[in-house]
Motif scaffolding. Structure first.
Motif, PDB file in Angstrom:
ATOM      1  N   ASN A 278       0.849  -1.181   0.000  1.00 30.60           N
ATOM      2  CA  ASN A 278       0.000   0.000   0.000  1.00 30.60           C
ATOM      3  C   ASN A 278       0.893   1.241   0.000  1.00 30.60           C
ATOM      4  O   ASN A 278       2.113   1.146   0.131  1.00 30.60           O
ATOM      5  CB  ASN A 278      -0.980  -0.017   1.181  1.00 30.60           C
ATOM      6  CG  ASN A 278      -0.269   0.011   2.520  1.00 30.60           C
ATOM      7  OD1 ASN A 278       0.791   0.625   2.670  1.00 30.60           O
ATOM      8  ND2 ASN A 278      -0.845  -0.651   3.504  1.00 30.60           N
ATOM      9  N   LYS A 279       0.287   2.385  -0.147  1.00 32.47           N
ATOM     10  CA  LYS A 279       1.056   3.633  -0.264  1.00 32.47           C
ATOM     11  C   LYS A 279       1.840   3.976   0.992  1.00 32.47           C
ATOM     12  O   LYS A 279       2.791   4.727   0.941  1.00 32.47           O
ATOM     13  CB  LYS A 279       0.117   4.785  -0.624  1.00 32.47           C
ATOM     14  CG  LYS A 279      -0.447   4.657  -2.017  1.00 32.47           C
ATOM     15  CD  LYS A 279      -1.383   5.793  -2.346  1.00 32.47           C
ATOM     16  CE  LYS A 279      -1.955   5.598  -3.732  1.00 32.47           C
ATOM     17  NZ  LYS A 279      -2.872   6.644  -4.125  1.00 32.47           N
ATOM     18  N   LYS A 280       1.443   3.419   2.133  1.00 35.32           N
ATOM     19  CA  LYS A 280       2.107   3.750   3.388  1.00 35.32           C
ATOM     20  C   LYS A 280       3.248   2.796   3.739  1.00 35.32           C
ATOM     21  O   LYS A 280       3.955   3.016   4.703  1.00 35.32           O
ATOM     22  CB  LYS A 280       1.091   3.769   4.524  1.00 35.32           C
ATOM     23  CG  LYS A 280       0.042   4.861   4.366  1.00 35.32           C
ATOM     24  CD  LYS A 280      -0.974   4.809   5.479  1.00 35.32           C
ATOM     25  CE  LYS A 280      -2.049   5.863   5.250  1.00 35.32           C
ATOM     26  NZ  LYS A 280      -3.073   5.826   6.268  1.00 35.32           N
ATOM     27  N   MET A 281       3.408   1.718   2.974  1.00 35.12           N
ATOM     28  CA  MET A 281       4.466   0.761   3.296  1.00 35.12           C
ATOM     29  C   MET A 281       5.823   1.415   3.065  1.00 35.12           C
ATOM     30  O   MET A 281       6.078   1.967   1.999  1.00 35.12           O
ATOM     31  CB  MET A 281       4.350  -0.508   2.469  1.00 35.12           C
ATOM     32  CG  MET A 281       5.389  -1.553   2.879  1.00 35.12           C
ATOM     33  SD  MET A 281       5.137  -3.139   2.094  1.00 35.12           S
ATOM     34  CE  MET A 281       3.709  -3.716   2.970  1.00 35.12           C
ATOM     35  N   PRO A 282       6.706   1.359   4.048  1.00 31.25           N
ATOM     36  CA  PRO A 282       8.014   1.997   3.917  1.00 31.25           C
ATOM     37  C   PRO A 282       8.871   1.345   2.822  1.00 31.25           C
ATOM     38  O   PRO A 282       8.760   0.148   2.547  1.00 31.25           O
ATOM     39  CB  PRO A 282       8.667   1.786   5.284  1.00 31.25           C
ATOM     40  CG  PRO A 282       7.606   1.316   6.199  1.00 31.25           C
ATOM     41  CD  PRO A 282       6.506   0.754   5.357  1.00 31.25           C
ATOM     42  N   VAL A 283       9.721   2.142   2.241  1.00 30.72           N
ATOM     43  CA  VAL A 283      10.603   1.699   1.164  1.00 30.72           C
ATOM     44  C   VAL A 283      11.436   0.503   1.605  1.00 30.72           C
ATOM     45  O   VAL A 283      11.600  -0.463   0.850  1.00 30.72           O
ATOM     46  CB  VAL A 283      11.526   2.851   0.688  1.00 30.72           C
ATOM     47  CG1 VAL A 283      12.565   2.353  -0.302  1.00 30.72           C
ATOM     48  CG2 VAL A 283      10.706   3.972   0.069  1.00 30.72           C
ATOM     49  N   ASP A 284      11.948   0.524   2.841  1.00 25.83           N
ATOM     50  CA  ASP A 284      12.818  -0.573   3.278  1.00 25.83           C
ATOM     51  C   ASP A 284      12.079  -1.904   3.360  1.00 25.83           C
ATOM     52  O   ASP A 284      12.658  -2.957   3.098  1.00 25.83           O
ATOM     53  CB  ASP A 284      13.522  -0.239   4.599  1.00 25.83           C
ATOM     54  CG  ASP A 284      12.587  -0.006   5.765  1.00 25.83           C
ATOM     55  OD1 ASP A 284      11.438   0.424   5.549  1.00 25.83           O
ATOM     56  OD2 ASP A 284      13.011  -0.258   6.906  1.00 25.83           O
ATOM     57  N   ARG A 285      10.786  -1.892   3.693  1.00 28.45           N
ATOM     58  CA  ARG A 285      10.013  -3.150   3.730  1.00 28.45           C
ATOM     59  C   ARG A 285       9.747  -3.670   2.319  1.00 28.45           C
ATOM     60  O   ARG A 285       9.790  -4.878   2.072  1.00 28.45           O
ATOM     61  CB  ARG A 285       8.698  -2.949   4.475  1.00 28.45           C
ATOM     62  CG  ARG A 285       8.954  -2.896   5.984  1.00 28.45           C
ATOM     63  CD  ARG A 285       7.729  -2.920   6.816  1.00 28.45           C
ATOM     64  NE  ARG A 285       6.892  -4.077   6.582  1.00 28.45           N
ATOM     65  CZ  ARG A 285       5.597  -4.098   6.883  1.00 28.45           C
ATOM     66  NH1 ARG A 285       5.010  -3.049   7.423  1.00 28.45           N
ATOM     67  NH2 ARG A 285       4.876  -5.169   6.652  1.00 28.45           N
ATOM     68  N   ILE A 286       9.490  -2.755   1.398  1.00 28.75           N
ATOM     69  CA  ILE A 286       9.298  -3.152   0.004  1.00 28.75           C
ATOM     70  C   ILE A 286      10.600  -3.722  -0.541  1.00 28.75           C
ATOM     71  O   ILE A 286      10.619  -4.789  -1.162  1.00 28.75           O
ATOM     72  CB  ILE A 286       8.831  -1.946  -0.853  1.00 28.75           C
ATOM     73  CG1 ILE A 286       7.450  -1.472  -0.391  1.00 28.75           C
ATOM     74  CG2 ILE A 286       8.820  -2.318  -2.341  1.00 28.75           C
ATOM     75  CD1 ILE A 286       6.997  -0.166  -1.015  1.00 28.75           C
TER      76      ILE A 286
END
Length: 138
Positions: free
Chosen positions: A70-78
């Motif tokens: 989703n739009k709120k997922m942090p870059v590091d988790r992606i």
């Protein structure tokens, strides 16, 4: 890839239950495809991934666990999902994929940042041509 030819790209998201049948038809019609694979499935079915490579198909990244971004997922988790899948693919094929498809088509600024950082080209699909066979795979 740039071309003057009229061609289409065949892509398949993960599988793996239908993959042997898909590979059979690709062989019959002398066609090649890109398989967007999920890292944990690569762990479970390494021989199938090896077969795809041997038969001349491309392996691409579809995250480790098919988590929707989703739009709120942090870059590091992606990025963690992408890199974890990349490592599984690398372990089995010996090659780093360069294409990435986000699960569910979720696409936002954080995804763009993570894929740029990981050096992936994002590949989507034609929503209007979706057969929705993922909804009832049997």
């Amino acid at each position: 890839m740039p071309t003057d030819e009229k061609i289409i790209a065949l892509t398949f998201d993960d599988g793996p239950t239908d993959t042997p049948e898909i590979l059979k038809f690709l062989r019959i019609y002398e066609a090649k495809a890109t398989f967007f694979v999920i890292g944990k499935r690569v762990e479970e079915y390494p021989d199938l991934i090896k077969r795809e490579i041997i038969e001349g198909h491309e392996i691409a990244n579809h995250t480790y666990s098919h988590r929707y971004f989703n739009k709120k997922m942090p870059v590091d988790r992606i990025e963690d999902e992408i890199l974890k899948a990349e490592q599984m693919i690398l372990n089995v094929t010996g090659e780093k994929p360069n294409l990435f498809r986000p699960p569910g088509g979720y696409y936002g600024e954080n995804l763009v940042d993570a894929t740029k950082k990981s050096r992936y080209q994002v590949v989507m699909w034609s929503w209007h041509q979706d057969t929705e066979n993922w909804d009832t795979p049997d």
